[in-house]
Design a protein around this motif. Sequence first.
Motif, PDB file in Angstrom:
ATOM      1  N   SER A 247      -6.543   9.017   7.546  1.00  0.00           N
ATOM      2  CA  SER A 247      -5.991   9.327   8.867  1.00  0.00           C
ATOM      3  C   SER A 247      -6.832  10.417   9.505  1.00  0.00           C
ATOM      4  O   SER A 247      -7.193  11.395   8.842  1.00  0.00           O
ATOM      5  CB  SER A 247      -4.532   9.789   8.764  1.00  0.00           C
TER       6      SER A 247
ATOM      7  N   LEU B 295      -0.754  -1.900   0.176  1.00  0.00           N
ATOM      8  CA  LEU B 295      -1.334  -1.331   1.392  1.00  0.00           C
ATOM      9  C   LEU B 295      -0.241  -1.132   2.425  1.00  0.00           C
ATOM     10  O   LEU B 295       0.597  -2.015   2.637  1.00  0.00           O
ATOM     11  CB  LEU B 295      -2.410  -2.273   1.934  1.00  0.00           C
TER      12      LEU B 295
ATOM     13  N   LYS C 256       0.726   0.929   6.469  1.00  0.00           N
ATOM     14  CA  LYS C 256       0.168   1.461   7.710  1.00  0.00           C
ATOM     15  C   LYS C 256       1.095   2.524   8.283  1.00  0.00           C
ATOM     16  O   LYS C 256       2.310   2.322   8.376  1.00  0.00           O
ATOM     17  CB  LYS C 256      -0.010   0.330   8.729  1.00  0.00           C
TER      18      LYS C 256
ATOM     19  N   ASP D 109      -0.401   3.651  14.704  1.00  0.00           N
ATOM     20  CA  ASP D 109      -1.824   3.469  14.351  1.00  0.00           C
ATOM     21  C   ASP D 109      -2.481   4.776  13.918  1.00  0.00           C
ATOM     22  O   ASP D 109      -3.671   5.008  14.194  1.00  0.00           O
ATOM     23  CB  ASP D 109      -2.597   2.865  15.535  1.00  0.00           C
TER      24      ASP D 109
ATOM     25  N   TRP E 236      -3.882   4.599   7.435  1.00  0.00           N
ATOM     26  CA  TRP E 236      -3.545   3.640   6.389  1.00  0.00           C
ATOM     27  C   TRP E 236      -3.236   4.361   5.088  1.00  0.00           C
ATOM     28  O   TRP E 236      -3.735   5.458   4.836  1.00  0.00           O
ATOM     29  CB  TRP E 236      -4.708   2.671   6.173  1.00  0.00           C
TER      30      TRP E 236
ATOM     31  N   ALA F 178       5.204   5.049   5.917  1.00  0.00           N
ATOM     32  CA  ALA F 178       4.270   3.951   6.151  1.00  0.00           C
ATOM     33  C   ALA F 178       4.985   2.610   5.998  1.00  0.00           C
ATOM     34  O   ALA F 178       5.880   2.454   5.173  1.00  0.00           O
ATOM     35  CB  ALA F 178       3.101   4.027   5.170  1.00  0.00           C
TER      36      ALA F 178
ATOM     37  N   VAL G 190       2.318  -3.436   4.387  1.00  0.00           N
ATOM     38  CA  VAL G 190       1.542  -4.519   5.009  1.00  0.00           C
ATOM     39  C   VAL G 190       1.382  -5.672   4.033  1.00  0.00           C
ATOM     40  O   VAL G 190       1.755  -6.804   4.311  1.00  0.00           O
ATOM     41  CB  VAL G 190       0.161  -4.002   5.473  1.00  0.00           C
TER      42      VAL G 190
ATOM     43  N   ILE H  35     -11.573   1.570   4.241  1.00  0.00           N
ATOM     44  CA  ILE H  35     -10.989   2.102   5.472  1.00  0.00           C
ATOM     45  C   ILE H  35     -11.809   3.315   5.895  1.00  0.00           C
ATOM     46  O   ILE H  35     -11.986   4.265   5.113  1.00  0.00           O
ATOM     47  CB  ILE H  35      -9.514   2.508   5.268  1.00  0.00           C
TER      48      ILE H  35
ATOM     49  N   ILE I  63     -10.417  -1.059   9.198  1.00  0.00           N
ATOM     50  CA  ILE I  63     -10.217  -1.568   7.854  1.00  0.00           C
ATOM     51  C   ILE I  63     -11.022  -2.848   7.667  1.00  0.00           C
ATOM     52  O   ILE I  63     -11.081  -3.700   8.562  1.00  0.00           O
ATOM     53  CB  ILE I  63      -8.716  -1.824   7.568  1.00  0.00           C
TER      54      ILE I  63
END
Length: 481
Positions: free
Chosen positions: A25, A201, A203, A207, A210, A224, A227, A238, A243
């Motif tokens: 991030s 994984l 997110k 946005d 990850w 998070a 995904v 990433i 990604i």
Amino acid sequence: MATSIFPGEAPDRPEEECAVFGVYSQTDDVARLTCFGLQALQHRGQESAGIAVGDGETVTVTKDLGLVTQVFDESALAALKGRVAVGHCRYATSGGASWMSAQPHMSAIDEVLIALAHNGTLVNTNSIRADLIAKGVQFRSNTDSEVACQVIGYVTRETHHLTDGIQRAMETIEGAYAMVLASPTALYAFRDPHGIRPLCLGKLPGDRGWVVSSETCGLDIVGAEFVRDVNPGEIIRINETGISTLQAVQPAEPRGCIFEYVYFARPDSVIDGQSVYQARRAMGRVLAREAPVDADLVLGVPDSGVPGALGYAEASGLEFTDGIVKNRYVGRTFIQPTQEMRQMGIRIKLNPLPSVLRGKRIVVIDDSIVRGNTSKQLVSMLRAAGAIEVHLRIVSPEVMWPCFYGIDTATQDQLIAANMTNEEMCAFIGCDSLAFISLAGLREACGNAQHKTFCEACFTGEYPVALPESITKTAFLTKGE
């Protein structure tokens, strides 16, 4: 929680080697998020913890022996600033318990530092280590994680692409691995071709970035959204451009560890589409069908036995009760106990309720039996609390074979089920009856998993990754041999 508490004490449960966590991030405090993620995954390893952070120029690591909250405070986190972080908490199998064996493992590729965190165990490190040493590579520890790092580094020096190094490592190493790696500018996540160890994984909202985690409960704690699972044989990278994914090695038949559902994973996690809690509750229902008993009460050994006990009570019509209180503030400790405390054994963690158990015939649901010593202490403690009959029901089949894929089970001569009949185990433990769920029943309980084939080697002796002779010649000897 691990059943072994004191230094030098052999566990009487299969112990998970570790947990991994990673964040990318450009807006969030990645070290702080990783710290919280590791706290959610603390059940997977309590001997050491570490976080490494990449800030665009270099990678910095803080790690030490102890729980996550013992290793990290505000000042430690404040010193870890960057955009990418990987974290690890460890239960030592390969390499033993030491600061050098604590992870993330740091390695230099020329002038670039990388940090690797690994859940699992590699089975062919001896031959790889010997080959690298012959090529002039120097090792600082005896962990398989350093072997993986050195393979990655050796190839990356030739190609100048870190992804190439990771791919070559995945083509070379054998065993079970779920790994996260931090460079100064990117986060990588990759998994063995069978997907034996879990890795998912997620997110961050808005946005913001990850997250990768050994379990979904690690995603939950940092907000998070899940995904997908990292695919077997896949590399995820990433960085600031987003990604990207690469199928680095051909995926093999899926063989996720079925013991994740029995004991290792937190009940609020979802692995391969299967709720761990619902699987454990279903195990209890199956066990009630397969091994009924005339009794008054059903209780579970905290924590992992409780959902199974609820399922057993539901299917059998027997009353569920809380008959054992767990001390939730006892974890692994490096403080040497007195001999009297050692003799107290399981009572350090678990204490029965005589007012509930006195004069009752009880069914006790537990997750597994490895050596049998803890079960023996448990039954003795319950009888001392007034239970007139103790019927032990186990929501896993008999553990007959050692694990070499990241779980610290003993050699076969120390596995009670490999050396005794059911009647002999029952007499040794001191219970009135003893029954284990069937392997078919365990598979049924995990029926919502997307992949229906599991690693069941500890029950069947059928290992999805071939084992070298250096391992098999000593691990498979029973007491009689």
